[in-house]
Design a protein around this motif. Sequence first.
Motif, short mmCIF file in Angstrom:
data_model
loop_
_atom_site.label_atom_id
_atom_site.label_comp_id
_atom_site.label_asym_id
_atom_site.label_seq_id
_atom_site.Cartn_x
_atom_site.Cartn_y
_atom_site.Cartn_z
N ILE A 1 -5.73 1.67 -2.58
CA ILE A 1 -4.91 2.71 -1.95
C ILE A 1 -5.78 3.64 -1.10
O ILE A 1 -5.44 3.95 0.05
CB ILE A 1 -4.16 3.51 -3.04
N LEU A 2 -6.91 4.10 -1.65
CA LEU A 2 -7.77 5.02 -0.90
C LEU A 2 -8.48 4.32 0.25
O LEU A 2 -8.68 4.91 1.32
CB LEU A 2 -8.79 5.66 -1.85
N GLY A 3 -8.86 3.04 0.04
CA GLY A 3 -9.45 2.28 1.14
C GLY A 3 -8.48 2.11 2.29
O GLY A 3 -8.87 2.15 3.46
N ASP A 4 -7.21 1.91 1.96
CA ASP A 4 -6.18 1.80 2.98
C ASP A 4 -5.94 3.14 3.67
O ASP A 4 -5.74 3.21 4.88
CB ASP A 4 -4.89 1.29 2.33
N PHE A 5 -5.96 4.22 2.88
CA PHE A 5 -5.64 5.56 3.38
C PHE A 5 -6.76 6.16 4.21
O PHE A 5 -6.53 6.82 5.23
CB PHE A 5 -5.34 6.45 2.17
N ARG A 6 -8.02 5.93 3.79
CA ARG A 6 -9.18 6.50 4.47
C ARG A 6 -10.27 5.43 4.66
O ARG A 6 -11.39 5.57 4.15
CB ARG A 6 -9.73 7.69 3.68
N ILE B 1 0.93 0.08 0.70
CA ILE B 1 -0.26 0.13 1.54
C ILE B 1 0.04 -0.67 2.81
O ILE B 1 1.09 -1.32 2.91
CB ILE B 1 -1.52 -0.39 0.82
N THR B 2 -0.89 -0.63 3.75
CA THR B 2 -0.63 -1.21 5.06
C THR B 2 -0.89 -2.71 5.05
O THR B 2 -1.98 -3.16 4.67
CB THR B 2 -1.52 -0.55 6.12
N TYR B 3 0.12 -3.47 5.48
CA TYR B 3 -0.03 -4.91 5.69
C TYR B 3 0.24 -5.23 7.15
O TYR B 3 0.94 -4.49 7.85
CB TYR B 3 0.98 -5.69 4.83
N SER B 4 -0.31 -6.32 7.58
CA SER B 4 0.01 -6.87 8.91
C SER B 4 0.34 -8.35 8.75
O SER B 4 -0.47 -9.10 8.17
CB SER B 4 -1.17 -6.70 9.86
N PRO B 5 1.53 -8.78 9.24
CA PRO B 5 2.60 -7.99 9.83
C PRO B 5 3.11 -6.91 8.87
O PRO B 5 3.02 -7.08 7.66
CB PRO B 5 3.68 -9.03 10.12
N PRO B 6 3.67 -5.83 9.43
CA PRO B 6 4.08 -4.69 8.60
C PRO B 6 5.20 -5.07 7.63
O PRO B 6 5.96 -6.01 7.85
CB PRO B 6 4.57 -3.66 9.63
N ILE B 7 5.27 -4.30 6.56
CA ILE B 7 6.38 -4.44 5.63
C ILE B 7 7.15 -3.12 5.59
O ILE B 7 6.59 -2.05 5.84
CB ILE B 7 5.91 -4.81 4.22
#
Length: 379
Positions: free
Chosen positions: A220-225, A263-269
Amino acid sequence: MFRVVTSLVLVLSLLFLLTSVQTKSIQGTLHRRNYFYVGEHYVNAPGTDNGTEIAFGQVYVEHLVPANVTQPFPILFIHGNGMTATNFLNTPDGRLGWADYFMSQGFEIYLVDQPSRGRSAWQIGVDGNQSAFNVALVESRFTAPQLFNLWPQAALHTQWPGNGTAGDPVFDDFYASMMPSLTSDEESSIKVKAAVGKLLDDIGPVILLTHSQSGQFGWILGDFRPALIKTIIALEPIGPPFINAVFPPLTPARPFGLTEIPITYSPPITTSSDLHKQINPSLSNSSVGVTCFQQTSPARQMVNLVGIPTLVVTSQASYHTDYDDCTVAYLQQAGVPVTHVRLEDVGIFGNGHMMFMEKNGLDIAEDVVLEWIQKTVQC
């Protein structure tokens, strides 16, 4: 008279030697210490609407600075469920802990108590429900699994300092340190993201080390920052993807793969249902209560984590031996550069889930964690 003086000199010499030995056995790394809080928000006290406010959501942060800082990035430790930052200060039997070891290697250290835990206040009527680990759970999963044999490798556990059961002084000191925790991992995740995210803004970049329940906070933190985390070191992170394992009930969990919150995925969810999953039969084992899910192909990528080198560490005798491979496979499929070290593969045997407290904990710190940092983290 000469004999009396000689005897006195001998006694004083012995006392000096004894004092020196005792001092040597407990001395650590010379450092400065301070603490602070970050991430607090104000809300009306329960039952009031007249401006009577209280703070909630903050984290306690302990900052340790060795006299000789030689490393470019500090290490931020986040403890697991039921624990606090004291996990890393020293061991329950009084040996030096990982914080002291890494200070001796020139690292600044940050230790936090998770929100609503320990020295990070839990506010009645504001924060969610709490729960606590009972003695039998701690004995059977953490400190004496070899006596209960709840999973096949439990019999290999040899490294806890003591017999691991109530009444043993080391166990009693360890269990006395445990704290009630928020029952909801979703609530914990939201609060950690906000408060520790703010901490990263203030102090980053860092080396992030997580353990157990806090493993998902690493993602979560790696995705956030992502720009503020040089590497993630996950000691037996909570898992496996999408479902609990080993200990019934084997209920759905971590709907975003390895996390309770998006958290962020590509393609987005847009919702967790966008993550299509299927069983990975090669890493599933119904006999030990492990169902391993992976994404269906083509797998969405955890795009904010693809630039963060990640280490997952698993002990020989822990229940994580049965499913950390599944967690690692999910990270790899999602594009995360992850290395998995099983301690027995590097000659470190007999450890359980609380590896950093165990008798050979400093071997793990030096031969696995420090080695990883040295070869991975660039200035």
